[in-house]
Every structure is written in structure tokens, then in C-alpha cells.
Design a protein around this motif. Structure first.
Motif, mmCIF file in Angstrom:
data_model
loop_
_atom_site.group_PDB
_atom_site.id
_atom_site.type_symbol
_atom_site.label_atom_id
_atom_site.label_comp_id
_atom_site.label_asym_id
_atom_site.label_seq_id
_atom_site.Cartn_x
_atom_site.Cartn_y
_atom_site.Cartn_z
ATOM 1 N N GLY A 61 0.806 -1.212 0.000
ATOM 2 C CA GLY A 61 0.000 0.000 0.000
ATOM 3 C C GLY A 61 0.840 1.263 0.000
ATOM 4 N N GLU A 62 0.253 2.353 -0.465
ATOM 5 C CA GLU A 62 0.893 3.673 -0.464
ATOM 6 C C GLU A 62 2.093 3.775 -1.404
ATOM 7 O OE1 GLU A 62 -0.666 5.992 1.086
ATOM 8 O OE2 GLU A 62 -2.066 4.591 2.014
ATOM 9 N N ILE A 63 2.166 2.913 -2.446
ATOM 10 C CA ILE A 63 3.274 3.062 -3.401
ATOM 11 C C ILE A 63 2.825 3.812 -4.651
ATOM 12 C CG2 ILE A 63 4.343 0.928 -2.595
ATOM 13 C CD1 ILE A 63 3.472 -0.327 -5.295
ATOM 14 N N GLY A 64 1.557 4.175 -4.715
ATOM 15 C CA GLY A 64 1.083 5.003 -5.828
ATOM 16 C C GLY A 64 0.423 4.251 -6.960
ATOM 17 N N LYS A 65 -0.118 3.055 -6.699
ATOM 18 C CA LYS A 65 -0.787 2.294 -7.772
ATOM 19 C C LYS A 65 -2.008 3.053 -8.281
ATOM 20 C CE LYS A 65 -1.387 -1.558 -5.413
ATOM 21 N NZ LYS A 65 -0.706 -1.250 -4.127
ATOM 22 N N THR A 66 -2.821 3.562 -7.357
ATOM 23 C CA THR A 66 -4.043 4.273 -7.750
ATOM 24 C C THR A 66 -3.706 5.532 -8.540
ATOM 25 O OG1 THR A 66 -5.226 3.456 -5.800
ATOM 26 C CG2 THR A 66 -6.139 5.388 -6.903
ATOM 27 N N PHE A 67 -2.664 6.233 -8.155
ATOM 28 C CA PHE A 67 -2.244 7.439 -8.875
ATOM 29 C C PHE A 67 -1.857 7.088 -10.309
ATOM 30 C CE2 PHE A 67 0.467 10.973 -10.083
ATOM 31 C CZ PHE A 67 -0.188 12.061 -9.517
ATOM 32 N N LEU A 68 -1.154 5.964 -10.485
ATOM 33 C CA LEU A 68 -0.783 5.501 -11.824
ATOM 34 C C LEU A 68 -2.025 5.167 -12.638
ATOM 35 C CD1 LEU A 68 1.161 4.483 -14.012
ATOM 36 C CD2 LEU A 68 1.305 2.315 -12.753
ATOM 37 N N TYR A 69 -2.986 4.473 -12.018
ATOM 38 C CA TYR A 69 -4.227 4.125 -12.719
ATOM 39 C C TYR A 69 -4.948 5.386 -13.204
ATOM 40 C CZ TYR A 69 -3.625 -0.374 -10.292
ATOM 41 O OH TYR A 69 -3.139 -1.551 -9.802
ATOM 42 N N CYS A 70 -5.034 6.396 -12.346
ATOM 43 C CA CYS A 70 -5.719 7.643 -12.698
ATOM 44 C C CYS A 70 -5.025 8.329 -13.876
ATOM 45 C CB CYS A 70 -5.777 8.583 -11.502
ATOM 46 S SG CYS A 70 -6.887 8.053 -10.176
ATOM 47 N N ALA A 71 -3.703 8.305 -13.882
ATOM 48 C CA ALA A 71 -2.947 8.922 -14.977
ATOM 49 C C ALA A 71 -3.204 8.189 -16.290
ATOM 50 C CB ALA A 71 -1.453 8.911 -14.650
ATOM 51 N N LEU A 72 -3.229 6.870 -16.243
ATOM 52 C CA LEU A 72 -3.498 6.072 -17.449
ATOM 53 C C LEU A 72 -4.906 6.338 -17.984
ATOM 54 C CD1 LEU A 72 -1.920 2.679 -16.314
ATOM 55 C CD2 LEU A 72 -1.151 4.054 -18.255
ATOM 56 N N LEU A 73 -5.884 6.329 -17.091
ATOM 57 C CA LEU A 73 -7.278 6.563 -17.499
ATOM 58 C C LEU A 73 -7.433 7.949 -18.121
ATOM 59 C CD1 LEU A 73 -9.069 5.058 -14.361
ATOM 60 C CD2 LEU A 73 -9.190 4.135 -16.683
ATOM 61 N N ALA A 74 -6.830 8.957 -17.492
ATOM 62 C CA ALA A 74 -6.948 10.334 -17.985
ATOM 63 C C ALA A 74 -6.326 10.474 -19.372
ATOM 64 C CB ALA A 74 -6.292 11.299 -17.004
ATOM 65 N N THR A 75 -5.161 9.867 -19.577
ATOM 66 C CA THR A 75 -4.477 9.997 -20.861
ATOM 67 C C THR A 75 -5.271 9.338 -21.983
ATOM 68 O OG1 THR A 75 -2.305 10.033 -19.789
ATOM 69 C CG2 THR A 75 -2.355 9.468 -22.125
ATOM 70 N N VAL A 76 -5.754 8.131 -21.742
ATOM 71 C CA VAL A 76 -6.507 7.411 -22.768
ATOM 72 C C VAL A 76 -7.813 8.130 -23.084
ATOM 73 C CG1 VAL A 76 -7.691 5.239 -23.321
ATOM 74 C CG2 VAL A 76 -5.464 5.186 -22.181
ATOM 75 N N ARG A 77 -8.538 8.564 -22.048
ATOM 76 C CA ARG A 77 -9.826 9.231 -22.256
ATOM 77 C C ARG A 77 -9.658 10.596 -22.916
ATOM 78 N NH1 ARG A 77 -12.070 7.579 -16.234
ATOM 79 N NH2 ARG A 77 -12.983 5.558 -16.803
ATOM 80 N N SER A 78 -8.565 11.287 -22.624
ATOM 81 C CA SER A 78 -8.352 12.613 -23.199
ATOM 82 C C SER A 78 -8.154 12.559 -24.708
ATOM 83 C CB SER A 78 -7.132 13.276 -22.552
ATOM 84 O OG SER A 78 -5.927 12.592 -22.910
ATOM 85 N N LYS A 79 -7.784 11.411 -25.223
ATOM 86 C CA LYS A 79 -7.575 11.248 -26.668
ATOM 87 C C LYS A 79 -8.822 10.715 -27.375
ATOM 88 C CE LYS A 79 -2.604 10.564 -26.152
ATOM 89 N NZ LYS A 79 -2.287 11.904 -26.702
ATOM 90 N N GLY A 80 -9.939 10.692 -26.651
ATOM 91 C CA GLY A 80 -11.202 10.292 -27.247
ATOM 92 C C GLY A 80 -11.472 8.799 -27.217
ATOM 93 N N PHE A 81 -10.625 8.031 -26.533
ATOM 94 C CA PHE A 81 -10.821 6.595 -26.450
ATOM 95 C C PHE A 81 -11.581 6.234 -25.177
ATOM 96 C CE2 PHE A 81 -6.772 6.911 -28.911
ATOM 97 C CZ PHE A 81 -7.272 6.421 -30.111
#
Length: 345
Positions: free
Chosen positions: A258-278
Motif C-alpha cells: 500500500g501507499e506506493i502510488g498504484k491508484t495514482f498511476l491508474y488515474c494517470a493512465l485513465l486520464a491519458t486514454v480518455r483525453s484522446k477520445g478513447f
């Protein structure tokens, strides 16, 4: 026999401990002056350090659990469960009756507090669901006032829509709340939130979910998350996105304590993919952590996975359904807490 708990020993301290009696504390403030020993199941006087006490949250639909929490947040120096009931001079059958007789539910203050607390950590989509729950199950005295106070918080994910005025965004939010209310057998026009009559939607629940997934908005703050990744996170981020945008199927397991930043990484991935219209789907195994990720839903519900499964099970998704089309079009699926699932899932 009831085992010792933090609450029962809180009662005992108020009844027998001189310091506790003099301080006359609420349950949430008790840990500021006393320390709980999980080994010996006792409270002892705090010698050093400062701490902010808190009480586990409870949804308004939680029944007696919710009303017990409300009492603990408002009544000082309780000495027993019976003391909770004697506050109003005589014992009533249900905690909800006691709340009303104390006057705590004669206004919407507790509902405002509930919404305010949820607005600090819940996504706007989840906040709208909570608001719908309150309308249906909590009978607020002034639903319109509650709507006016929290409509901006419930509109956060729609604020980035282009060519939409603030008034139009609020109307879209009201429509979405109405869709949620329809799934509970109610209609938003019953609550007079807005002067305009909101027409009923004939779209199926599944189609509504698909529409939401295809129209999740990404904020400017979310778009910058990838710039804050550390070295290891950034390595995983680049490898995963390389596969995603090359249309090469691949499964990745992000593991660690816990607390190593997995959720933060997931949020970054989701934001990048969704921002490109996918389309990027966010799911989780545990209901406890649902809504941590933007647009997150329970995996069993999202993919129609049966509760009782074996190696021969199949998801109840029609080949020609809108959900099947959504899954076919997705670029990325993030499954949080996947490690605690059974191997057949």
C-alpha cells in the motif's frame, strides 16, 4: 457476551474515569485525550502526541448504524447504550424515533453534513447517486435547498463540456439524477428541484451506463497527472500506453504494498486514454474502494459476472447489446484489487 470494543470502553471510561468525566467529551474527540490499546482493549490517558479523532462514516440508508453515528456525534459523555436512549427521558423502540425526538432530524443539517463530507472525496458521479439516495430514503425537508447548495459539486465532471453554459450543465446533471431515481422507482419531478418538468427517459439502464462511459470528461488537473509520476510509475505508464495505442492486447499486473502510488498511476493512465477520445473502463473487485478511480464501478456489476462461478461460467452479456459494443470499443480496462479475486474470474 459482548466483547470489549472502543465504544463500550468509551462508555466505561465516562462512567468510571475522573479525567473523562471532567472533559465531558464526544466520542469523536475522545482519542485526542486518550489512547486505545488494541491488545488490552482499554483506553489510557494520552501522554504525548496529538491526533484528530474521527468516526467511521455511514450512508443515510444504513438505518440504525447511521443514526447511532449521528447520536455519537452530538451527545457528550455517554455512559452506556441505555444512556443513549435515556437522553430523551424515556426509551424509544427505534434509534430513528430517538433522533426525531431530540430534534436532530427536524432540519436537513445532518443531510447537509453528509453531502459536505462526501463532496470532499467522492467523484461527482457518486455524489449524484448519494443525492438520489437521500431524496428517496431520507425525506429531506427542503430538497430544493439541498440541490442548490450542492449542484456545483455534483456538476464537476460536466464543467469541461464545450459550448455548455452553467445552466445547461445543471440541466444535464438533473437529467442524470432523474435516470438514477427511475432505477429506484421514483421521478425527479416529485421533488420540485427545478421549475421545468423533466421528461422521463426510456433508455435502458445498460444504455445509460454505456452513455456515461462514452462521455466521461477529463479535467485539466487529471491531464497533468502523468507529469507527477515517479521513475517506476513512469516506466509502467510508458510500457502500458505503448501497447494500448499500438492496438496490441496485453495484460499487466501492477503489484506492491500500500501507499506506493498504484491508484495514482491508474488515474494517470485513465486520464491519458480518455483525453484522446478513447474509452477506458475502470472497475474494482471491492465495493469498499469503489469510486476512488474516475468512473469506477464494481467488476461483477459492470461485466455481468455471476456470483457463483466455476471454470465453465460465462458473463451475461448479449452479443448485440450496447455493453458488448462498449467492451469491443474500449482501449484500456483497469481492474483495481484484482489480486483478491478467485482464479476463475
Amino acid at each position: 457476551m459482548i466483547n470489549k470494543t472502543m465504544l463500550t470502553e468509551f462508555f466505561l471510561m465516562n462512567a468510571t474515569n475522573k479525567d473523562a468525566k471532567e472533559l465531558n467529551l464526544l466520542y469523536q474527540d475522545f482519542s485526542q485525550y486518550f489512547v486505545w490499546s488494541s491488545s488490552y482493549k482499554i483506553w489510557t490517558k494520552r501522554i504525548r502526541g496529538k491526533i484528530i479523532g474521527r468516526v467511521v462514516t455511514s450512508h443515510p440508508t444504513g438505518g440504525e448504524r447511521y443514526y447511532l453515528r449521528l447520536l455519537l456525534m452530538n451527545v457528550k459523555a455517554l455512559k452506556s447504550y441505555d444512556d443513549l436512549l435515556r437522553v430523551m427521558v424515556y426509551v424509544v423502540r427505534h434509534l430513528e424515533d430517538l433522533q426525531k425526538k431530540r430534534g436532530l432530524l427536524q432540519s436537513d443539517n445532518d443531510l447537509i453534513e453528509c453531502m459536505s463530507e462526501a463532496a470532499c472525496y467522492q467523484m461527482a458521479y457518486s455524489l449524484r447517486r448519494l443525492f438520489a439516495m437521500i431524496l428517496v430514503y431520507c425525506n429531506p425537508d427542503n430538497p430544493k435547498k439541498l440541490w442548490e447548495q450542492f449542484k456545483d459539486s455534483m456538476s464537476e465532471d460536466f464543467k469541461h463540456l464545450q459550448n455548455f453554459t452553467k445552466k445547461n450543465i445543471h440541466f444535464v446533471v438533473v437529467k442524470h439524477i432523474n435516470d438514477i431515481l427511475h432505477s429506484m422507482g421514483c421521478d425527479i419531478n416529485e421533488f420540485n428541484l427545478v421549475p421545468k418538468i423533466i421528461s422521463s427517459s426510456k433508455v435502458t439502464n445498460e444504455a445509460k451506463e454505456v452513455y456515461f462511459e462514452r462521455n466521461i470528461n477529463v479535467s485539466d488537473e487529471e491531464l497533468l497527472l502523468h507529469q507527477k509520476l515517479n521513475k517506476e510509475q513512469n516506466k509502467a505508464y510508458d510500457i502500458i500506453l505503448q501497447r494500448v495505442f499500438a492496438n496490441k492486447s496485453r495484460a499487466f499486473l501492477i503489484d506492491g504494498s500500500g501507499e506506493i502510488g498504484k491508484t495514482f498511476l491508474y488515474c494517470a493512465l485513465l486520464a491519458t486514454v480518455r483525453s484522446k477520445g478513447f474509452i477506458a473502463l475502470a472497475t474494482t473487485t471491492s465495493e469498499v474502494v469503489a469510486s476512488i478511480l474516475p468512473g469506477e464501478r464494481i467488476t461483477h456489476s459492470h461485466f455481468k459476472i455471476p456470483i457463483n462461478i466455476d471454470e465453465k461460467f460465462s458473463c451475461n452479456i448479449g452479443k448485440q447489446s450496447s455493453l458488448a459494443s462498449l467492451i469491443h470499443d474500449e482501449k484500456l480496462i483497469v481492474w483495481d484489487e484484482v489480486s483478491i479475486k478467485k482464479k476463475y474470474d
